[in-house]
Design a protein around this motif. Structure first.
Motif, PDB file in Angstrom:
ATOM      1  N   LEU A 182     -10.488   8.794   2.237  1.00  0.00           N
ATOM      2  CA  LEU A 182      -9.870   7.518   1.882  1.00  0.00           C
ATOM      3  C   LEU A 182     -10.541   6.897   0.662  1.00  0.00           C
ATOM      4  CD1 LEU A 182      -9.367   5.874   5.403  1.00  0.00           C
ATOM      5  CD2 LEU A 182      -7.697   7.135   4.028  1.00  0.00           C
ATOM      6  N   THR A 183     -11.852   7.018   0.601  1.00  0.00           N
ATOM      7  CA  THR A 183     -12.625   6.412  -0.487  1.00  0.00           C
ATOM      8  C   THR A 183     -13.021   7.484  -1.480  1.00  0.00           C
ATOM      9  OG1 THR A 183     -13.492   4.726   1.015  1.00  0.00           O
ATOM     10  CG2 THR A 183     -14.658   5.053  -1.069  1.00  0.00           C
ATOM     11  N   ILE A 184     -12.465   7.412  -2.674  1.00  0.00           N
ATOM     12  CA  ILE A 184     -12.792   8.331  -3.760  1.00  0.00           C
ATOM     13  C   ILE A 184     -13.134   7.489  -4.981  1.00  0.00           C
ATOM     14  CG2 ILE A 184     -11.935  10.164  -5.269  1.00  0.00           C
ATOM     15  CD1 ILE A 184     -10.098  11.025  -3.006  1.00  0.00           C
ATOM     16  N   PHE A 185     -14.278   7.762  -5.595  1.00  0.00           N
ATOM     17  CA  PHE A 185     -14.699   6.914  -6.713  1.00  0.00           C
ATOM     18  C   PHE A 185     -15.446   7.735  -7.747  1.00  0.00           C
ATOM     19  CE2 PHE A 185     -17.916   6.787  -3.408  1.00  0.00           C
ATOM     20  CZ  PHE A 185     -19.119   6.938  -4.084  1.00  0.00           C
ATOM     21  N   GLY A 186     -15.674   7.133  -8.896  1.00  0.00           N
ATOM     22  CA  GLY A 186     -16.314   7.824 -10.005  1.00  0.00           C
ATOM     23  C   GLY A 186     -17.792   7.521 -10.101  1.00  0.00           C
ATOM     24  N   MET A 187     -18.565   8.546 -10.454  1.00  0.00           N
ATOM     25  CA  MET A 187     -19.984   8.384 -10.738  1.00  0.00           C
ATOM     26  C   MET A 187     -20.218   8.757 -12.203  1.00  0.00           C
ATOM     27  SD  MET A 187     -23.292   9.507 -11.072  1.00  0.00           S
ATOM     28  CE  MET A 187     -23.199  11.269 -10.798  1.00  0.00           C
ATOM     29  N   TYR A 188     -20.937   7.877 -12.913  1.00  0.00           N
ATOM     30  CA  TYR A 188     -21.119   8.033 -14.353  1.00  0.00           C
ATOM     31  C   TYR A 188     -22.614   8.096 -14.684  1.00  0.00           C
ATOM     32  CZ  TYR A 188     -16.295   6.298 -14.459  1.00  0.00           C
ATOM     33  OH  TYR A 188     -14.960   6.127 -14.252  1.00  0.00           O
ATOM     34  N   ILE A 189     -22.928   8.847 -15.725  1.00  0.00           N
ATOM     35  CA  ILE A 189     -24.280   8.867 -16.277  1.00  0.00           C
ATOM     36  C   ILE A 189     -24.161   8.596 -17.768  1.00  0.00           C
ATOM     37  CG2 ILE A 189     -26.333  10.274 -16.703  1.00  0.00           C
ATOM     38  CD1 ILE A 189     -25.764  11.759 -14.132  1.00  0.00           C
ATOM     39  N   TYR A 190     -24.950   7.637 -18.244  1.00  0.00           N
ATOM     40  CA  TYR A 190     -24.834   7.183 -19.637  1.00  0.00           C
ATOM     41  C   TYR A 190     -23.386   6.799 -19.950  1.00  0.00           C
ATOM     42  CZ  TYR A 190     -29.593   8.761 -20.541  1.00  0.00           C
ATOM     43  OH  TYR A 190     -30.946   8.917 -20.525  1.00  0.00           O
ATOM     44  N   ASP A 191     -22.734   6.164 -18.958  1.00  0.00           N
ATOM     45  CA  ASP A 191     -21.385   5.647 -19.110  1.00  0.00           C
ATOM     46  C   ASP A 191     -20.331   6.737 -19.338  1.00  0.00           C
ATOM     47  OD1 ASP A 191     -22.562   3.096 -18.957  1.00  0.00           O
ATOM     48  OD2 ASP A 191     -22.858   3.053 -21.115  1.00  0.00           O
ATOM     49  N   GLN A 192     -20.697   7.977 -19.089  1.00  0.00           N
ATOM     50  CA  GLN A 192     -19.748   9.081 -19.197  1.00  0.00           C
ATOM     51  C   GLN A 192     -19.463   9.617 -17.802  1.00  0.00           C
ATOM     52  OE1 GLN A 192     -18.434   9.522 -22.127  1.00  0.00           O
ATOM     53  NE2 GLN A 192     -19.906   8.147 -23.098  1.00  0.00           N
ATOM     54  N   PHE A 193     -18.179   9.862 -17.534  1.00  0.00           N
ATOM     55  CA  PHE A 193     -17.774  10.323 -16.211  1.00  0.00           C
ATOM     56  C   PHE A 193     -18.457  11.637 -15.869  1.00  0.00           C
ATOM     57  CE2 PHE A 193     -15.008  12.824 -13.465  1.00  0.00           C
ATOM     58  CZ  PHE A 193     -14.839  11.950 -12.406  1.00  0.00           C
ATOM     59  N   ALA A 194     -19.074  11.699 -14.690  1.00  0.00           N
ATOM     60  CA  ALA A 194     -19.802  12.899 -14.270  1.00  0.00           C
ATOM     61  C   ALA A 194     -19.149  13.564 -13.061  1.00  0.00           C
ATOM     62  CB  ALA A 194     -21.252  12.550 -13.959  1.00  0.00           C
ATOM     63  N   LEU A 195     -18.922  12.798 -11.987  1.00  0.00           N
ATOM     64  CA  LEU A 195     -18.411  13.375 -10.749  1.00  0.00           C
ATOM     65  C   LEU A 195     -17.397  12.453 -10.107  1.00  0.00           C
ATOM     66  CD1 LEU A 195     -21.711  14.638  -9.035  1.00  0.00           C
ATOM     67  CD2 LEU A 195     -19.978  16.073 -10.130  1.00  0.00           C
ATOM     68  N   LEU A 196     -16.470  13.062  -9.396  1.00  0.00           N
ATOM     69  CA  LEU A 196     -15.570  12.313  -8.519  1.00  0.00           C
ATOM     70  C   LEU A 196     -16.127  12.454  -7.109  1.00  0.00           C
ATOM     71  CD1 LEU A 196     -12.945  10.704  -8.978  1.00  0.00           C
ATOM     72  CD2 LEU A 196     -11.696  12.685  -8.131  1.00  0.00           C
ATOM     73  N   ILE A 197     -16.545  11.352  -6.522  1.00  0.00           N
ATOM     74  CA  ILE A 197     -17.218  11.370  -5.224  1.00  0.00           C
ATOM     75  C   ILE A 197     -16.206  11.080  -4.115  1.00  0.00           C
ATOM     76  CG2 ILE A 197     -19.089  10.385  -3.852  1.00  0.00           C
ATOM     77  CD1 ILE A 197     -19.991  11.827  -6.390  1.00  0.00           C
ATOM     78  N   GLY A 198     -16.251  11.877  -3.055  1.00  0.00           N
ATOM     79  CA  GLY A 198     -15.445  11.580  -1.884  1.00  0.00           C
ATOM     80  C   GLY A 198     -14.379  12.597  -1.565  1.00  0.00           C
ATOM     81  N   ASP A 199     -14.112  13.540  -2.485  1.00  0.00           N
ATOM     82  CA  ASP A 199     -13.065  14.523  -2.198  1.00  0.00           C
ATOM     83  C   ASP A 199     -13.613  15.939  -2.079  1.00  0.00           C
ATOM     84  OD1 ASP A 199     -13.713  14.966  -4.815  1.00  0.00           O
ATOM     85  OD2 ASP A 199     -11.651  15.255  -5.502  1.00  0.00           O
ATOM     86  N   ASP A 200     -14.895  16.058  -1.770  1.00  0.00           N
ATOM     87  CA  ASP A 200     -15.550  17.362  -1.633  1.00  0.00           C
ATOM     88  C   ASP A 200     -15.270  17.920  -0.238  1.00  0.00           C
ATOM     89  OD1 ASP A 200     -17.167  19.572  -1.526  1.00  0.00           O
ATOM     90  OD2 ASP A 200     -18.833  18.611  -2.588  1.00  0.00           O
ATOM     91  N   ARG A 201     -14.597  19.050  -0.175  1.00  0.00           N
ATOM     92  CA  ARG A 201     -14.242  19.643   1.121  1.00  0.00           C
ATOM     93  C   ARG A 201     -15.447  20.280   1.811  1.00  0.00           C
ATOM     94  NH1 ARG A 201     -11.232  16.676   0.044  1.00  0.00           N
ATOM     95  NH2 ARG A 201      -8.955  16.735  -0.116  1.00  0.00           N
ATOM     96  N   ASN A 202     -16.567  20.398   1.079  1.00  0.00           N
ATOM     97  CA  ASN A 202     -17.770  20.956   1.699  1.00  0.00           C
ATOM     98  C   ASN A 202     -18.528  19.913   2.511  1.00  0.00           C
ATOM     99  OD1 ASN A 202     -17.534  23.593   0.613  1.00  0.00           O
ATOM    100  ND2 ASN A 202     -18.181  22.795  -1.379  1.00  0.00           N
ATOM    101  N   VAL A 203     -18.146  18.654   2.360  1.00  0.00           N
ATOM    102  CA  VAL A 203     -18.790  17.578   3.104  1.00  0.00           C
ATOM    103  C   VAL A 203     -18.099  17.422   4.455  1.00  0.00           C
ATOM    104  CG1 VAL A 203     -19.271  15.102   3.121  1.00  0.00           C
ATOM    105  CG2 VAL A 203     -19.497  16.410   1.006  1.00  0.00           C
ATOM    106  N   SER A 204     -18.889  17.130   5.450  1.00  0.00           N
ATOM    107  CA  SER A 204     -18.342  16.978   6.794  1.00  0.00           C
ATOM    108  C   SER A 204     -17.276  15.891   6.835  1.00  0.00           C
ATOM    109  CB  SER A 204     -19.461  16.630   7.774  1.00  0.00           C
ATOM    110  OG  SER A 204     -18.933  16.303   9.033  1.00  0.00           O
ATOM    111  N   ASN A 205     -16.182  16.154   7.563  1.00  0.00           N
ATOM    112  CA  ASN A 205     -15.109  15.164   7.707  1.00  0.00           C
ATOM    113  C   ASN A 205     -15.392  14.153   8.803  1.00  0.00           C
ATOM    114  OD1 ASN A 205     -13.367  16.068   5.667  1.00  0.00           O
ATOM    115  ND2 ASN A 205     -12.632  17.738   6.978  1.00  0.00           N
ATOM    116  N   LYS A 206     -16.434  14.402   9.569  1.00  0.00           N
ATOM    117  CA  LYS A 206     -16.775  13.484  10.653  1.00  0.00           C
ATOM    118  C   LYS A 206     -17.638  12.359  10.093  1.00  0.00           C
ATOM    119  CE  LYS A 206     -18.877  13.341  15.273  1.00  0.00           C
ATOM    120  NZ  LYS A 206     -19.598  14.129  16.295  1.00  0.00           N
TER     121      LYS A 206
END
Length: 862
Positions: free
Chosen positions: A345-369
């Motif tokens: 449900l929650t997907i957001f951007g992580m930036y380093i030096y104001d440049q987009f680095a990762l999209l957090i929250g849609d990784d299927r390797n992370v537990s769904n629980k």
């Protein structure tokens, strides 16, 4: 790879057993010995333990229990060996912990040596407290090294007389003896209060992680695989419990300390803090290698149960943390969604030096629980600002608007060093001799080089033409004067040079430019514009340059000439031109740029024989140009407004890296309470902001409008103004918006890229154009918003984000963040301005008339 290593080791031992078995005629004692050896090779397949651990109370034969962690540090005389000739001192005054009541002191190069019978990655800690003693510990200066790595160099503990310093490292250690070498500087000594050495869980630090480049070259992905982490040492620089309290070492299974993040927050009032009331379940065991966290990754309830978060798309949370400049760092980011009841449900951007680095929250390797604690590792090189800027920002496309962070660790990579000089010296003072000899010899060589250069310079100066050389025809109005072009005003009054405050180190002699351009031969012309001709040249050092020369003797372009030098001598960015030099001798106005092999963006779009750019290449070029404009808007005091953004002012190097050029019309942003600058209208028809044209009020949003026209050019491959077309199609911006509103924008796309467009990417790109071209400037996005949208469009094109068509129809989140390493330009507020209606009817140059600058030094240019 790890499995292969295990199989390899087991194979080696099985071969050894086989050989020994038949060699000694089934000798039972030897067989038993080999079995014991095999069992001692630990594969950590049955859980992590701390068999190999050393907690040493240095300078004492007694044990001491640390007040904070509760660990017992054993007296150094019982477990490890150290050099002879050392001495001890004790402290009877109040100290934070009993482990700081003693110290071992080394007056010469000495060592501690630890037996290691299990290979792996170890955490090592060195404790220092310069307590009051006869030796005056605060005056010590020394180096500390381990095999292949210098951990501390020219270290002095003079600032740690009241509170201790703990230096922490991760080092891969082989079987055998592991040595700490303490090497005092001349006439000084070394000391240490306590040492820790213990094995880490096998996968706590991975050898391969994701590498992130905030400014990748065109055609290169910002994310890559970085291998070889464990071939270097890692030094802990920051470990933060984000949104929570300090965590003492007693609450961490690896005895780490976690600190508050408050002091590193930028605009912390936007960030909310939360604490989870329940317990955080762990889905990973000690031998799991992420991204799901285990009990050793971080204290689950203390770190993953607290967070800072934000749920407004126009805001973000940014941390700025001091680090060494231009060094690789391992950044570990800890996440745990403690709010949602359902994953994804929650997907957001992580930036380093104001440049987009990762999209957090849609990784299927992370537990769904949920709540599910997990982490990401990134290897990133710090820039030259001395700070890391890390940002989380909600994604407007997410079902739940929220961005958060639970924990943050930053570890600096320590490169291997040549420490061979330590092997044959037992006295710290004798180790100084090679350094002294090297310094003396180096100094003699330097003096010799300086003498040679001076003689050569004197010789070449004698060979140069005199001031009255016939190289260049001097205008009749000049009267043979040697005054610079900028030192004479149009009324004929001699004044001081308006460029007197500019870095004169960028001044290039006129004779050098005559040589470079074959005396401004017409065959060298590569472009023409309102300012004058642009020549291709080659400097004496072999560098190719573009030399932009005003018409000799004309009074045209002096304000633009001054403005461009002032802007480019003060700012620097990968996607902005960088100044090589200028010349204002003999009434000349000449600007020197690095030669750009691929010319202008327009050269590759239409009326050209060059190969057509792919859609992905076009997106990357637009992103590069947007980064440059974003830096202009947010990276200087008051910001800088370009005021002439167009496709011929976006230049491409041999790798198709985009750089914004031609700053002659630039203005500083508003310096008072106004959100605009009142000024005469300047720019190019077709790109000109209609609101600016009507009101003469210039804002950053004027550049955004012009850039929107460029985006349409890129999409449609046609000029901004085309008089030969039917009336409604003459102005590209108006025609493009009309087609967008009718739903037929795809009909005017460049046919060469139609089959390449991902529909989601095209939709995001067209929405961005529409937002940029809004009539009202307040309705347009910032350049940061535009950059975010373009990067998202590129991800969609690459297939990095899988969406169904029209799933992502909402506007993207703003990314208008301040960029690091800002160079302020106080002098830019004085840029001269001629408030006339100076608008070009078209592009002022038909070829690569504006090429990028460089800060590279040129022979005799200083």
């Amino acid at each position: 790879m790890i499995v292969a290593e295990i199989v390899h080791h087991r194979h080696q031992f099985s071969m050894a057993i086989h050989h020994q078995f038949y060699t000694v005629q089934h000798s039972l004692p030897l067989l038993l010995l080999l079995v014991i050896q095999l069992s001692s090779l630990q594969f950590h397949s049955h859980g992590y333990d701390l068999q190999n651990k050393y907690f040493i109370n240095c300078g004492s034969s007694s044990n001491a229990k640390d007040t904070e962690s509760g660990k017992t540090y054993v007296g150094d005389s019982s477990q490890v060996s150290y050099s002879k000739g050392s001495k001890t001192e004790s402290n009877q005054s109040s100290v934070p912990s009993p482990i700081y009541q003693s110290a071992r002191i080394f007056p010469s190069q000495s060592f501690y040596e630890f037996p290691i019978d299990t290979a792996g990655t170890y955490i090592i800690r060195l404790h220092f407290l310069a307590f009051t003693s006869p030796s005056n510990l605060s005056s010590a200066t020394f180096n500390v090294s381990v095999p292949n790595f210098m951990l501390l160099q020219n270290f002095t503990p003079k600032n740690y007389t009241k509170s201790p310093l703990v230096k922490e490292y991760y080092v891969k250690i082989s079987l055998g003896k592991f040595r700490f070498t303490f090497d005092p500087l001349r006439f000084s000594f070394a000391f240490v209060n306590a040492i820790e050495v213990f094995l880490l869980p096998r996968f706590l630090i991975a050898n391969s992680v994701t590498g992130f480049d905030p400014q990748p070259a065109i055609g290169q992905n910002s994310l890559s695989t970085y291998s070889g982490v464990l071939t270097r040492a890692l030094e802990t620089k920051h470990r933060l419990n984000v949104g929570g309290n300090n965590i003492t070492s007693s609450a961490d299974l690896l005895w780490r300390t976690w600190f508050l993040d408050d002091t590193y927050l930028i605009d912390g009032q936007n960030a909310k803090s939360s604490q989870y009331s329940g317990s955080i379940p762990l889905t990973a065991g000690p031998d799991d290698d992420g991204p799901n966290a285990n009990s050793y990754t971080a204290p689950e309830n203390d770190v993953y149960g607290t967070a800072r978060w934000i749920n407004v798309t126009s805001e973000n949370i940014t941390w700025s943390l001091p680090v060494d400049k231009n060094v690789n760092h391992l950044i570990r980011l800890h996440f745990c969604d403690i709010w949602s009841i359902q994953a994804d449900l929650t997907i957001f951007g992580m930036y380093i030096y104001d440049q987009f680095a990762l999209l957090i929250g849609d990784d299927r390797n992370v537990s769904n629980k949920l709540p599910a604690p997990y982490y990401y590792d990134l290897m990133v090189q710090s820039d030259n600002s001395g700070f890391f800027r890390i940002t989380v920002k909600p994604n407007s496309s997410a079902k739940v608007l929220r961005a958060f962070l639970n924990g943050l660790e930053i570890m600096q990579m320590v490169d291997s060093s040549d420490l061979s000089y330590l092997e044959d010296h037992s006295n710290g003072n004798t180790s100084v001799l090679p350094v002294v000899l090297g310094s003396v010899l180096g100094g003699l060589v330097l003096v010799a080089l300086v003498v040679i250069v001076l003689v050569w310079r004197l010789k070449t100066n004698k060979q140069k033409p005199v001031e009255g050389s016939d190289w260049l025809p001097i205008p009749a109005t000049a009267g043979g004067s040697s005054h610079s072009r900028t030192s004479r005003l149009t009324d004929g009054t001699i004044q001081g040079s308006p460029l007197r405050n500019i870095n004169l180190g960028l001044k290039v002699p006129l004779q050098d430019l005559q040589l470079a351009t074959k005396n401004f031969d017409e065959k060298q012309i590569i472009g023409k514009g309102g300012f004058g001709n642009v020549y291709k040249g080659v400097l004496k050092n072999g560098m190719k340059v573009a030399v932009k020369r005003s018409e000799p003797g004309s009074g045209q372009g002096l304000p633009e000439f001054q403005t461009e030098i002032m802007v480019l001598s003060k700012i620097r960015h990968r996607h902005l031109v960088s100044l090589i030099g200028y010349c204002d001798e003999r009434y000349e106005m000449i600007l020197v740029y690095e030669y750009m092999d691929k010319g202008t963006l327009r050269d590759h779009l239409y009326n050209t024989k060059l190969p057509s750019l792919t859609w992905k290449q076009r997106l990357e070029i637009c992103i590069g140009a947007a980064r440059g404009l974003q830096y202009l808007h947010k990276g200087a005091s008051g910001g800088i407004i370009h005021r002439d953004v167009k496709s011929t002012n976006i230049l491409l190097d041999e790798n198709l890296v985009a750089k914004v050029a031609d700053f002659g019309l630039s203005r500083t942003g508003p310096l008072d309470q106004h959100s605009y600058v009142s000024t005469g209208v300047k720019g190019t028809f077709g790109y000109l902001d209609p609101e600016y044209f009507r009101s003469q009020q210039l804002t950053e949003k004027s550049d955004v409008y012009s850039f929107g026209v460029v985006l349409l050019e890129v999409l449609c491959a046609r000029p901004a103004i085309e008089p030969s077309l039917p009336r409604e199609q003459v102005n590209l911006a108006e025609w493009g918006i009309l087609c967008k509103n009718k739903g037929i924008l795809e009909d005017i796309i460049d046919p060469t890229i139609k089959g390449q467009l991902d529909q989601n990417s095209f939709r995001k790109f067209s929405e961005t154009i529409e937002k940029c071209l809004q009539e009202d400037g307040s309705d347009r996005p910032t350049m940061g918003d535009v950059l975010w949208d373009l990067e998202y469009a590129l991800q969609l094109q690459r297939g990095a984000i899988h969406r169904e068509p029209h799933e992502d129809s909402s506007s993207s989140a703003s990314a208008s963040l301040q960029l690091p390493n800002v160079r302020r330009l106080p002098s830019l507020s004085t840029l001269s301005e001629v408030d006339d209606m100076s608008i070009a009817m078209g592009d002022r140059s038909d070829t690569a008339d504006d090429s990028v600058f460089s800060q590279l030094k040129i022979d005799e240019a200083r």
